[in-house]
Design a protein around this motif. Structure first.
Motif, PDB file in Angstrom:
ATOM      1  N   MET A   1       0.832  -1.201   0.000  1.00 41.35           N
ATOM      2  CA  MET A   1       0.000   0.000   0.000  1.00 41.35           C
ATOM      3  C   MET A   1       0.867   1.252   0.000  1.00 41.35           C
ATOM      4  N   HIS A   2       1.960   1.226   0.744  1.00 37.81           N
ATOM      5  CA  HIS A   2       2.884   2.372   0.739  1.00 37.81           C
ATOM      6  C   HIS A   2       3.480   2.582  -0.647  1.00 37.81           C
ATOM      7  N   LEU A   3       3.846   1.492  -1.336  1.00 43.48           N
ATOM      8  CA  LEU A   3       4.416   1.603  -2.670  1.00 43.48           C
ATOM      9  C   LEU A   3       3.442   2.281  -3.621  1.00 43.48           C
TER      10      LEU A   3
ATOM     11  N   GLU B   1      -5.236   6.173   3.746  1.00 43.54           N
ATOM     12  CA  GLU B   1      -6.037   6.175   2.523  1.00 43.54           C
ATOM     13  C   GLU B   1      -5.563   5.054   1.599  1.00 43.54           C
ATOM     14  N   MET B   2      -6.474   4.147   1.276  1.00 44.97           N
ATOM     15  CA  MET B   2      -6.121   2.977   0.486  1.00 44.97           C
ATOM     16  C   MET B   2      -6.228   3.252  -1.013  1.00 44.97           C
ATOM     17  N   ILE B   3      -5.353   2.627  -1.790  1.00 47.27           N
ATOM     18  CA  ILE B   3      -5.362   2.715  -3.248  1.00 47.27           C
ATOM     19  C   ILE B   3      -6.092   1.488  -3.803  1.00 47.27           C
ATOM     20  N   ASP B   4      -6.910   1.689  -4.819  1.00 48.52           N
ATOM     21  CA  ASP B   4      -7.599   0.587  -5.487  1.00 48.52           C
ATOM     22  C   ASP B   4      -6.577  -0.136  -6.368  1.00 48.52           C
ATOM     23  N   VAL B   5      -6.052  -1.245  -5.876  1.00 49.67           N
ATOM     24  CA  VAL B   5      -4.978  -1.960  -6.556  1.00 49.67           C
ATOM     25  C   VAL B   5      -5.370  -2.389  -7.964  1.00 49.67           C
ATOM     26  N   GLU B   6      -6.544  -2.981  -8.109  1.00 49.13           N
ATOM     27  CA  GLU B   6      -6.964  -3.493  -9.418  1.00 49.13           C
ATOM     28  C   GLU B   6      -7.149  -2.386 -10.436  1.00 49.13           C
ATOM     29  N   LYS B   7      -7.482  -1.215  -9.965  1.00 46.64           N
ATOM     30  CA  LYS B   7      -7.702  -0.082 -10.867  1.00 46.64           C
ATOM     31  C   LYS B   7      -6.392   0.410 -11.475  1.00 46.64           C
ATOM     32  N   VAL B   8      -5.337   0.467 -10.678  1.00 50.95           N
ATOM     33  CA  VAL B   8      -4.061   1.013 -11.159  1.00 50.95           C
ATOM     34  C   VAL B   8      -3.117  -0.076 -11.681  1.00 50.95           C
ATOM     35  N   LYS B   9      -3.425  -1.330 -11.413  1.00 49.39           N
ATOM     36  CA  LYS B   9      -2.534  -2.426 -11.787  1.00 49.39           C
ATOM     37  C   LYS B   9      -2.165  -2.456 -13.269  1.00 49.39           C
TER      38      LYS B   9
END
Length: 326
Positions: free
Chosen positions: A136-138, A301-309
């Motif tokens: 998440m930090h990355l 604040e979490m990032i939507d991983v699948e969205k940015v992957k």
């Protein structure tokens, strides 16, 4: 506001803070001074404004100041204990052995993204600002940089991969103790500068009283270059070795950021600069810019991983082979 920083073969934007009235130079976060620059199209830097500017918060995810190693809390106590162990155990001989052992890159073969997913299992005990899984930090760092530097895709990817070396904590990578993987880094083979956090614990390091190592220059010379300096072992140097030996096409500035982003006494306090050469000084500009996003993007604040992957997979494909030796 963002500004353009000139770099050979690399151009990008950085935050405009203020100009020194005496030198007419830009003063960045933390008091770092950089020359006022003009872009190739003739616009002065402060005219290049990003509407999606990343704003550095004043407090971390625990409601305290960033990198505050003196605040009273259970988290801070564990962080100080971490640095006590690190400062005692990171010696010149230890680092030499680690470089030789892990330089073989014979443990695992996998892709960059597969390594990113492994970081879901890792929490950095040396970090007083974050206790979330490292992936998440990355993504927080990479997405913050992406907003301010939309055209510098190499910098986006550098942010994504800069901490991947923390997989050294996992059993398949040797299960090294936290003190051998994370935390601020520092040179071995010369005196321990007081700019290092929790400097007092170095007195218990076997190298502390070694006459070959306990002077300002130690075994080094003025301007010898950081590439010739033995830096404490950890995720920075490991990921640098992985990227370099797997023939990444990322620019030298990216490799410098990966290798020295935890070298806080150098890029934040200003210690050990007598050891750097001209190439180090040039790349240091990029490291200072990167540091703001590495440090201040840590949040709940979490990032939507699948969205940015998909975007990051395209960058990985551009700059790295499909599979890497680790």
């Amino acid at each position: 506001m963002t500004i353009l920083i000139e770099q050979p073969q690399l151009e990008s934007q950085a935050e405009d803070q203020k100009f020194s009235s005496e030198t007419n130079e830009l003063v960045l976060d933390g008091g770092f001074v950089m020359p006022k620059t003009v872009s190739n199209n003739g616009l002065v830097a402060e005219e290049l404004v990003s509407s999606n500017e990343f704003m550095a918060p004043e407090i971390n995810s625990f409601g305290r100041s960033f990198r505050d190693y003196d605040a009273e809390s259970e988290r801070q106590k564990s962080v100080e204990e971490f640095y006590r162990l690190q400062h005692i155990n990171q010696t010149y001989d230890f680092v030499k052995r680690m470089r030789e052992e892990y330089g073989k890159l014979n443990r695992v073969e996998m892709s960059i993204w597969e390594c990113c997913e492994l970081l879901n299992e890792v929490v950095d005990e040396s970090d007083p600002d974050l206790d979330e899984p490292q992936i998440m930090h990355l993504l927080q760092s990479a997405e913050a940089i992406r907003k301010d530097y939309p055209d510098e895709d190499w910098l986006h990817l550098t942010a994504l991969i800069h901490d991947l070396g923390k997989v050294l904590l996992l059993p398949s990578f040797g299960g090294l103790p936290q003190w051998a993987v994370v935390g601020d880094t520092f040179p071995l083979g010369c005196a321990f500068d007081e700019g290092n956090v929790h400097h007092k614990y170095f007195k218990e390091n076997p190298d502390y009283n070694n006459p070959a190592y306990n002077t300002k220059y130690g075994i080094y010379s003025e301007g010898c270059g950081l590439d010739n300096v033995m830096i404490s072992w950890g995720h920075d140097d490991y990921m640098y070795l992985v990227a370099k030996e797997n023939r990444t096409t990322l620019p030298p500035a990216a490799l410098f950021i990966i290798r020295y982003h935890s070298f806080y006494p150098f890029h934040t306090v200003g210690a050990y600069k007598h050891l750097m050469n001209e190439e180090d000084a040039k790349n240091l500009k990029w490291l200072k810019i990167f540091n703001k996003y590495d440090l201040y993007s840590k949040s709940k604040e979490m990032i939507d991983v699948e969205k940015v992957k998909p975007y990051y997979l395209s960058l990985i494909d551009k700059y790295f082979p499909a599979k890497l030796r680790w």
